[in-house]
Enzyme design. Sequence first.
Site, PDB file in Angstrom:
ATOM      1  N   GLU A 130      75.090  13.416  11.366  1.00  0.00           N
ATOM      2  CA  GLU A 130      75.466  13.730   9.997  1.00  0.00           C
ATOM      3  C   GLU A 130      76.891  13.400   9.530  1.00  0.00           C
ATOM      4  O   GLU A 130      77.566  13.507  10.262  1.00  0.00           O
ATOM      5  CB  GLU A 130      75.228  15.215   9.917  1.00  0.00           C
ATOM      6  CG  GLU A 130      73.723  15.795  10.010  1.00  0.00           C
ATOM      7  CD  GLU A 130      73.527  17.331   9.852  1.00  0.00           C
ATOM      8  OE1 GLU A 130      72.332  17.420   9.227  1.00  0.00           O
ATOM      9  OE2 GLU A 130      74.003  18.075  10.071  1.00  0.00           O
ATOM     10  N   CYS A 145      83.824  13.283   5.910  1.00  0.00           N
ATOM     11  CA  CYS A 145      83.933  13.815   7.343  1.00  0.00           C
ATOM     12  C   CYS A 145      82.976  12.968   8.323  1.00  0.00           C
ATOM     13  O   CYS A 145      81.690  12.983   8.124  1.00  0.00           O
ATOM     14  CB  CYS A 145      83.391  15.397   7.079  1.00  0.00           C
ATOM     15  SG  CYS A 145      83.554  16.170   8.739  1.00  0.00           S
ATOM     16  N   CYS A 152      77.744  16.577  21.455  1.00  0.00           N
ATOM     17  CA  CYS A 152      78.936  16.839  22.002  1.00  0.00           C
ATOM     18  C   CYS A 152      79.062  17.522  23.414  1.00  0.00           C
ATOM     19  O   CYS A 152      78.165  18.231  23.688  1.00  0.00           O
ATOM     20  CB  CYS A 152      79.956  17.844  21.102  1.00  0.00           C
ATOM     21  SG  CYS A 152      81.574  18.083  21.395  1.00  0.00           S
ATOM     22  N   CYS A 156      81.979  24.395  22.488  1.00  0.00           N
ATOM     23  CA  CYS A 156      82.669  25.395  22.022  1.00  0.00           C
ATOM     24  C   CYS A 156      81.967  26.346  21.308  1.00  0.00           C
ATOM     25  O   CYS A 156      80.826  26.258  20.645  1.00  0.00           O
ATOM     26  CB  CYS A 156      83.499  24.929  20.833  1.00  0.00           C
ATOM     27  SG  CYS A 156      84.601  23.695  21.342  1.00  0.00           S
ATOM     28  N   CYS A 159      80.453  26.748  17.641  1.00  0.00           N
ATOM     29  CA  CYS A 159      80.147  25.347  17.062  1.00  0.00           C
ATOM     30  C   CYS A 159      78.786  25.016  17.170  1.00  0.00           C
ATOM     31  O   CYS A 159      78.110  24.956  18.203  1.00  0.00           O
ATOM     32  CB  CYS A 159      81.104  24.331  17.453  1.00  0.00           C
ATOM     33  SG  CYS A 159      80.672  22.562  16.805  1.00  0.00           S
ATOM     34  N   GLY A 209      80.909  15.934  17.220  1.00  0.00           N
ATOM     35  CA  GLY A 209      81.441  15.183  18.613  1.00  0.00           C
ATOM     36  C   GLY A 209      82.889  15.362  18.581  1.00  0.00           C
ATOM     37  O   GLY A 209      83.637  15.861  17.854  1.00  0.00           O
ATOM     38  N   GLU A 210      83.634  15.093  19.713  1.00  0.00           N
ATOM     39  CA  GLU A 210      84.959  14.918  20.133  1.00  0.00           C
ATOM     40  C   GLU A 210      85.560  13.602  20.090  1.00  0.00           C
ATOM     41  O   GLU A 210      85.362  12.775  20.985  1.00  0.00           O
ATOM     42  CB  GLU A 210      85.050  15.653  21.599  1.00  0.00           C
ATOM     43  CG  GLU A 210      86.725  15.463  21.923  1.00  0.00           C
ATOM     44  CD  GLU A 210      87.790  15.841  20.869  1.00  0.00           C
ATOM     45  OE1 GLU A 210      87.803  17.075  20.663  1.00  0.00           O
ATOM     46  OE2 GLU A 210      88.465  15.277  20.888  1.00  0.00           O
ATOM     47  N   HIS A 265      92.295  27.742  17.473  1.00  0.00           N
ATOM     48  CA  HIS A 265      91.487  28.632  17.688  1.00  0.00           C
ATOM     49  C   HIS A 265      91.730  29.986  18.545  1.00  0.00           C
ATOM     50  O   HIS A 265      91.053  31.025  18.099  1.00  0.00           O
ATOM     51  CB  HIS A 265      90.058  28.146  18.029  1.00  0.00           C
ATOM     52  CG  HIS A 265      89.440  27.280  17.162  1.00  0.00           C
ATOM     53  ND1 HIS A 265      89.661  27.021  15.772  1.00  0.00           N
ATOM     54  CD2 HIS A 265      88.740  25.923  17.542  1.00  0.00           C
ATOM     55  CE1 HIS A 265      89.102  26.097  15.419  1.00  0.00           C
ATOM     56  NE2 HIS A 265      88.668  25.311  16.351  1.00  0.00           N
ATOM     57  N   CYS A 383      82.169  23.086   8.152  1.00  0.00           N
ATOM     58  CA  CYS A 383      82.712  22.750   9.375  1.00  0.00           C
ATOM     59  C   CYS A 383      81.873  23.548  10.377  1.00  0.00           C
ATOM     60  O   CYS A 383      81.779  24.996  10.507  1.00  0.00           O
ATOM     61  CB  CYS A 383      84.039  23.637   9.699  1.00  0.00           C
ATOM     62  SG  CYS A 383      85.382  22.710   8.363  1.00  0.00           S
TER      63      CYS A 383
END
Length: 394
Positions: A130, A145, A152, A156, A159, A209-210, A265, A383
Amino acid sequence: MTAAMRADAPATDGLDEAARARILAKAALFAPPSNELADGRRDLVGLSREELAAAMAEIGEQPFRAKQLWHWIYHQGVTDFAAMANIAKPLRAKLAERFAIGRPEVAADHLSADETRKMLFRFRDHEAVETVYIPDVTEDRGAVCLSSQVGCTLSCRFCHTGTQRLTRNLSAAEIVGQFMAMRDAYGEWPSPKGETPRLLSTIVLMGMGEPLYNYENVAKAMKIVMDGEGIGLSRRRITLSTSGVVPMMDRAGAELGVNLAVSLHAVTDDVRDVIVPLNRKYNIAELIAACRRYPGASNARRITFEYVMLKGINDSEADARRLVELIDGIPAKVNLIPFNPWPGSTYETSSGNAIRRFANIVMDAGYAAPVRTPRGQDILAACGQLKSKVAGAA
Ligand code: SAH
Ligand code: SF4
């Protein structure tokens, strides 16, 4: 390695080099498919300038052809060789036989009530990600974005993407292709020059993803995007968000010099170990040290600390005070992100009061602390809400 050793051991260059090599080797295990289409043609999108020149040499063409193609592909945005007016017809035909100028397929297209747009892009192997366009509400500009991985590895806890197992990394073509396909949707070709206003004016690597676990493809894509003879988006208009892959942060800073956003965070290792499990590998002290080293950070180019506001978890006044101590002296701003829920999520977002109290403490310490307005929540585009596979689907 024990937690105590980890906290005390300053990473020397040698250690960092070994860690980087491990990260890159792991990334290679999730390598994207090649740029060859089913019919044997090769996609030119995503090739570096050197690779494009080599592709021309292979078919016996001069290097200046690569320069022309670059202009057509990234400045004009054409996808058809027939449109390349300064290339003679026989050569256009020869190119079209061997190459393609690809785009991901638009598998879904959702428009939010607030104009945020989310596209599901599908690639040749049917994997999908996406991508979200977030227009400015008052001016003709906006952020795209981009996703960097299908899924991922990092899980987290707050997420949605983290619930989708990593299938593979995206190629440079697929990363730059998300941006180009989004530009197609708004007809923003040719690439606006210089300071000419752009609807798609910034890139944030904050999708699925990271990005620092797919560094090489991300870096290649960003170099293409930044090339002044093509898309020409300056590094100041690109922000890479990482959950804290410390060994790669230095490299990204040195090689790309894009803006850095760090998903902090939490302000204690106990909490961060749980909500951002990568913290067990690179703890807060190491992460903050890497931010202090990040090249180019200045008052004009501040590091963004992202901080998702989770009720009762990380939103106390003591947390806010600890946060400003941690980042003391770093040119930074703190982006407070009200938690965006998703199907099956267990956290709650902090109350408006808690967010205001938190923001005030951060602002009193001299840092900007904007509260990010959720955008596109109605289409699960905010997000942390992105996910390209539903449970049970292949
Ligand atoms: N993997 C990278 C970039 C993608 S996430 C990273 O983690 O930094 C972009 C931002 O959204 C990160 O700061 C992420 O922590 C945050 N985020 C994730 N889930 C969220 C949620 N449910 N609500 C609000 N923000 C979230
Ligand atoms: Fe991955 Fe970022 Fe989501 Fe964490 S917040 S699971 S690193 S995409």
